[in-house]
Scaffold this motif. Sequence first.
Motif, mmCIF file in Angstrom:
data_model
loop_
_atom_site.group_PDB
_atom_site.id
_atom_site.type_symbol
_atom_site.label_atom_id
_atom_site.label_comp_id
_atom_site.label_asym_id
_atom_site.label_seq_id
_atom_site.Cartn_x
_atom_site.Cartn_y
_atom_site.Cartn_z
ATOM 1 N N ALA A 16 0.842 -1.203 0.000
ATOM 2 C CA ALA A 16 0.000 0.000 0.000
ATOM 3 C C ALA A 16 0.868 1.241 0.000
ATOM 4 C CB ALA A 16 -0.910 0.004 1.224
ATOM 5 N N GLY A 17 0.608 2.151 -0.926
ATOM 6 C CA GLY A 17 1.200 3.475 -0.875
ATOM 7 C C GLY A 17 0.335 4.387 -0.024
ATOM 8 N N VAL A 18 0.967 5.251 0.761
ATOM 9 C CA VAL A 18 0.237 6.117 1.689
ATOM 10 C C VAL A 18 0.754 7.550 1.557
ATOM 11 C CG1 VAL A 18 -0.451 6.495 4.090
ATOM 12 C CG2 VAL A 18 0.083 4.179 3.301
ATOM 13 N N ASP A 19 -0.174 8.485 1.455
ATOM 14 C CA ASP A 19 0.209 9.901 1.398
ATOM 15 C C ASP A 19 -0.930 10.743 1.940
ATOM 16 O OD1 ASP A 19 1.843 12.057 1.000
ATOM 17 O OD2 ASP A 19 1.781 12.015 -1.182
ATOM 18 N N GLY A 129 8.650 10.039 -1.646
ATOM 19 C CA GLY A 129 8.028 8.858 -2.230
ATOM 20 C C GLY A 129 6.962 9.152 -3.261
ATOM 21 N N ASP A 130 6.336 10.331 -3.161
ATOM 22 C CA ASP A 130 5.287 10.661 -4.130
ATOM 23 C C ASP A 130 5.858 10.955 -5.511
ATOM 24 O OD1 ASP A 130 6.457 13.019 -3.327
ATOM 25 O OD2 ASP A 130 4.611 13.943 -2.607
ATOM 26 N N ALA A 131 7.182 10.993 -5.619
ATOM 27 C CA ALA A 131 7.821 11.130 -6.931
ATOM 28 C C ALA A 131 8.539 9.846 -7.348
ATOM 29 C CB ALA A 131 8.822 12.277 -6.916
ATOM 30 N N LEU A 132 8.497 8.816 -6.481
ATOM 31 C CA LEU A 132 9.266 7.607 -6.725
ATOM 32 C C LEU A 132 8.431 6.344 -6.858
ATOM 33 C CD1 LEU A 132 12.071 8.272 -4.073
ATOM 34 C CD2 LEU A 132 12.302 8.482 -6.555
ATOM 35 N N ASP A 133 7.327 6.278 -6.162
ATOM 36 C CA ASP A 133 6.551 5.040 -6.069
ATOM 37 C C ASP A 133 5.142 5.249 -6.614
ATOM 38 O OD1 ASP A 133 6.224 2.238 -4.769
ATOM 39 O OD2 ASP A 133 4.527 3.393 -3.990
ATOM 40 N N GLN A 134 4.711 4.363 -7.496
ATOM 41 C CA GLN A 134 3.414 4.533 -8.157
ATOM 42 C C GLN A 134 2.244 4.488 -7.177
ATOM 43 O OE1 GLN A 134 2.618 3.785 -12.112
ATOM 44 N NE2 GLN A 134 4.303 5.247 -12.050
ATOM 45 N N ALA A 135 2.316 3.609 -6.185
ATOM 46 C CA ALA A 135 1.205 3.524 -5.228
ATOM 47 C C ALA A 135 1.115 4.777 -4.371
ATOM 48 C CB ALA A 135 1.362 2.279 -4.351
ATOM 49 N N ILE A 136 2.267 5.339 -3.988
ATOM 50 C CA ILE A 136 2.244 6.597 -3.238
ATOM 51 C C ILE A 136 1.715 7.720 -4.116
ATOM 52 C CG2 ILE A 136 3.622 8.314 -2.015
ATOM 53 C CD1 ILE A 136 5.492 6.119 -1.119
ATOM 54 N N MET A 137 2.108 7.734 -5.388
ATOM 55 C CA MET A 137 1.560 8.733 -6.318
ATOM 56 C C MET A 137 0.040 8.644 -6.364
ATOM 57 S SD MET A 137 4.173 8.307 -9.534
ATOM 58 C CE MET A 137 5.944 8.448 -9.341
ATOM 59 N N ALA A 138 -0.473 7.427 -6.491
ATOM 60 C CA ALA A 138 -1.928 7.241 -6.542
ATOM 61 C C ALA A 138 -2.583 7.727 -5.256
ATOM 62 C CB ALA A 138 -2.251 5.770 -6.785
ATOM 63 N N ALA A 139 -1.963 7.416 -4.111
ATOM 64 C CA ALA A 139 -2.504 7.882 -2.832
ATOM 65 C C ALA A 139 -2.483 9.404 -2.749
ATOM 66 C CB ALA A 139 -1.716 7.268 -1.675
ATOM 67 N N SER A 140 -1.415 10.025 -3.242
ATOM 68 C CA SER A 140 -1.335 11.484 -3.187
ATOM 69 C C SER A 140 -2.439 12.118 -4.022
ATOM 70 C CB SER A 140 0.044 11.965 -3.649
ATOM 71 O OG SER A 140 0.203 11.928 -5.044
ATOM 72 N N ILE A 141 -2.762 11.495 -5.146
ATOM 73 C CA ILE A 141 -3.827 12.028 -6.009
ATOM 74 C C ILE A 141 -5.188 11.884 -5.331
ATOM 75 C CG2 ILE A 141 -5.047 11.650 -8.190
ATOM 76 C CD1 ILE A 141 -2.228 10.835 -9.338
ATOM 77 N N LEU A 142 -5.471 10.708 -4.777
ATOM 78 C CA LEU A 142 -6.764 10.523 -4.100
ATOM 79 C C LEU A 142 -6.908 11.488 -2.931
ATOM 80 C CD1 LEU A 142 -7.521 6.689 -3.933
ATOM 81 C CD2 LEU A 142 -7.992 8.328 -5.756
ATOM 82 N N ALA A 143 -5.860 11.631 -2.136
ATOM 83 C CA ALA A 143 -5.938 12.511 -0.970
ATOM 84 C C ALA A 143 -6.154 13.962 -1.397
ATOM 85 C CB ALA A 143 -4.670 12.392 -0.128
ATOM 86 N N LYS A 144 -5.434 14.395 -2.412
ATOM 87 C CA LYS A 144 -5.540 15.782 -2.867
ATOM 88 C C LYS A 144 -6.902 16.068 -3.478
ATOM 89 C CE LYS A 144 -4.163 19.885 -4.392
ATOM 90 N NZ LYS A 144 -4.253 21.049 -3.477
ATOM 91 N N VAL A 145 -7.368 15.209 -4.369
ATOM 92 C CA VAL A 145 -8.662 15.445 -5.025
ATOM 93 C C VAL A 145 -9.790 15.427 -3.997
ATOM 94 C CG1 VAL A 145 -10.347 14.504 -6.662
ATOM 95 C CG2 VAL A 145 -7.921 14.615 -7.287
ATOM 96 N N ALA A 146 -9.765 14.443 -3.095
ATOM 97 C CA ALA A 146 -10.829 14.346 -2.093
ATOM 98 C C ALA A 146 -10.863 15.583 -1.211
ATOM 99 C CB ALA A 146 -10.636 13.089 -1.250
ATOM 100 N N ARG A 147 -9.690 16.054 -0.803
ATOM 101 C CA ARG A 147 -9.673 17.238 0.064
ATOM 102 C C ARG A 147 -10.107 18.491 -0.685
ATOM 103 N NH1 ARG A 147 -7.040 21.566 2.068
ATOM 104 N NH2 ARG A 147 -7.350 21.831 4.323
#
Length: 201
Positions: A16-19, A129-147
């Motif tokens: 799981a990627g987490v951001d 990690g949000d520039a290195l790992d695809q799962a963290i990237m995906a988590a960063s997008i979900l967190a940002k859009v939702a907020r």
Amino acid sequence: MKADALFPFPQYRLIAGVDEAGRGPLAGPVSVAAVILDPERPIDGLDDSKKLSEAKREALYPLIVERALAWRIEFVDVEEIDRINILQATMEGMRRALCALRPSPELARIDGNRAPKRLPCAFETLIGGDALDQAIMAASILAKVARDRHMRQLHARWPQYGFDHHKGYSTPAHLAALTQHGPCPQHRRSFAPVRLALTPA
């Protein structure tokens, strides 16, 4: 650096990627996402959410939700942020998001250099990690859009602050509105500019 040196846990499959999004703003919740990607259903265009346009983030959001093996978004509200501080609120949001994932992750890969306690799996932290790992990237997008969506909803209730534009960050326009109108219930009283606005002149 070799990829196997960067990610030294080949025995894990459910990673799981987490951001998070929204640690710095003066208002609104902090948003945390955890995502387990499906290697059989790749998603083109993933990147650190800060490097993507709003339109691109919105386009990727439904693809992540549709194709991920598991995903979860947690909001930690202003009252909890003020009670336990923003760092601990962020850690708690990460823990809740990971605990809610089904299937459960075997490893959490967390953006940054801090990890919550009492996680349901092994973990590693990854600075940038949000520039290195695809799962963290995906988590960063979900967190940002939702907020961002949530802040637009708050704008409909308190339009005088301009939450739809600055999303609660301490822009000059937001600080001016805070001085003029005082804080609303969604402002973080534990943050210095909000405390200052509460202090009589």
